[in-house]
Design an enzyme around this catalytic site. Structure first.
Site, PDB file in Angstrom:
ATOM      1  N   GLY A  61      66.270 -51.177  35.203  1.00 26.79           N
ATOM      2  CA  GLY A  61      67.611 -51.743  34.989  1.00 26.79           C
ATOM      3  C   GLY A  61      67.518 -53.119  34.361  1.00 26.79           C
TER       4      GLY A  61
ATOM      5  N   GLY B 109      70.442 -55.098  32.706  1.00 27.98           N
ATOM      6  CA  GLY B 109      71.637 -55.384  33.514  1.00 27.98           C
ATOM      7  C   GLY B 109      71.805 -56.884  33.744  1.00 27.98           C
TER       8      GLY B 109
ATOM      9  N   ASP C 110      63.653 -43.367  32.437  1.00 28.83           N
ATOM     10  CA  ASP C 110      64.702 -42.816  33.285  1.00 28.83           C
ATOM     11  C   ASP C 110      64.047 -42.522  34.636  1.00 28.83           C
ATOM     12  OD1 ASP C 110      66.608 -41.408  34.606  1.00 28.83           O
ATOM     13  OD2 ASP C 110      66.966 -39.932  33.017  1.00 28.83           O
TER      14      ASP C 110
ATOM     15  N   TYR D  60      78.996 -46.647  46.905  1.00 33.04           N
ATOM     16  CA  TYR D  60      77.926 -47.613  46.619  1.00 33.04           C
ATOM     17  C   TYR D  60      77.301 -48.115  47.931  1.00 33.04           C
ATOM     18  CZ  TYR D  60      76.093 -52.164  44.905  1.00 33.04           C
ATOM     19  OH  TYR D  60      75.329 -53.261  44.610  1.00 33.04           O
TER      20      TYR D  60
ATOM     21  N   LYS E 166      73.493 -47.718  49.495  1.00 34.66           N
ATOM     22  CA  LYS E 166      72.656 -48.889  49.785  1.00 34.66           C
ATOM     23  C   LYS E 166      72.117 -48.842  51.221  1.00 34.66           C
ATOM     24  CE  LYS E 166      72.456 -50.759  45.825  1.00 34.66           C
ATOM     25  NZ  LYS E 166      71.167 -50.719  45.118  1.00 34.66           N
TER      26      LYS E 166
END
Ligand code: AKB
Length: 318
Positions: A9, A12, A53, A143, A147
């Site tokens: 990521g 980001g 990925d 989300y 987590k």
């Protein structure tokens, strides 16, 4: 000996600046930036960028072996607002992606993995003020559910397989380099762009939606400090972390000290309900006690620095 670090990521909000900081500290070639898209220029300047990925385990394992990776910082994640729009995507990216990273750490015997958690791991039944590190966690957003799962899975992998898993429960992160995407705390970044460009902002949260927050330099500091902490000093593996708490009205008032004509209006949407399920302030004493965490920026210092940096980037005087 310098460790080789892989960041997922990496284009980001946190990843972009984290890669630059890690490369400055440990050498460009030792930090492999990865992501599913073509790299932004900044990530190709001083070190390698690879397309990856994490749902493709063959590609993931091959890359870890070929690049001789010791540590993974797994930042690839779908955030709270996008997660409510597309819970299936959040499940695949956050749960399956995190599981693949932990499995790779177990099979390929990595030295450490850091997978971020969030204040979203808490829910409406968690005490909202000064939320303790170890407390009831029953999140109501997809989300948040992903987590909590990753925290528990990482802790299981540590206990069962000896994987050195570490996690920070990030608050909202404010930064000037890369825009966040798909989060509930994104307003706290957008407000600065709009203040500089248009002197007005319509906020998607209520004026009194108090949330824990942190400025990017502190976010980079805590991420790297936790990575460097001696495992023997850690009693926890998942840590509350914070620098300040404010409402949209607080940050608007602070911006007005620099841009007196700035105006804020409120049109709360579905993200208000997500914000209401999260803590207002966080007790991060476990991080302070176990690895010496101390933030540098409060609301006033962050606002001043943010406006200076962003006005330079946007070419917008104030
Ligand atoms: C979000 O708003 O979803 C994130 C977070 C607090 O984890 N910024």
């Amino acid at each position: 000996m310098t460790k080789r670090i892989l960041v997922t990521g990496s284009y980001g909000q946190i990843g972009t600046e984290l890669v630059v900081e890690l490369r400055e500290r440990y050498g460009g070639d030792n930090v492999v930036a990865t992501g599913r898209k073509k790299a932004p220029e900044i990530l190709e300047e001083d070190g390698p960028y690879r397309r990856l990925d994490v749902l493709d385990t063959t590609q993931l394992h091959t890359m870890i072996v070929d690049e001789d990776i010791d540590i993974i910082i797994h930042n690839a994640s779908v955030l709270s607002a996008t997660g409510e729009k597309n819970p299936q995507l959040a499940y695949r990216t956050n749960v399956e992606g995190g599981y693949n990273i932990l499995e790779a750490a177990r099979i390929l015997k990595l030295d450490q993995v850091q997978i971020p958690s969030s204040i979203a791991a808490f829910g409406p039944s968690t005490p909202k003020e000064n939320t303790p590190n170890d407390v009831i966690m029953r999140p109501t957003s997809m989300y948040g559910v992903t987590k909590v799962f990753i925290e528990l899975l990482g802790e299981y992998y540590a206990k069962r397989f000896g994987v050195d898993f570490r996690s920070l429960r990030y608050p909202g992160i404010i930064s000037s380099e890369t825009l966040p995407g798909g989060g509930t705390t994104d307003y706290a970044v957008e407000i600065f762009y709009e203040a500089l460009k248009n002197k007005k902002y319509t906020c998607f949260l209520e004026k009194d939606a108090m949330l824990p927050m942190m400025y990017m330099p502190d976010c980079l500091k805590c991420t790297i400090d936790l990575m460097e902490a001696d495992e023997d000093t850690l009693e926890h593996r998942s840590f509350n972390i914070t620098a300040m708490s404010f409402t949209p009205q607080d940050v608007a008032d602070e911006i007005k000290k620099h841009i007196p004509g700035f105006e804020i209006t409120y049109e709360p949407d579905y993200r208000q309900e997500i914000a209401e399920s999260w803590p207002k302030s966080i007790d991060d004493s476990a991080a302070r006690d176990e690895w010496g965490w101390e933030p540098e920026y409060d609301l006033a210092a962050m606002t001043e620095d943010m406006l200076q940096k962003l006005s330079k980037r946007l070419g917008a005087e104030y």
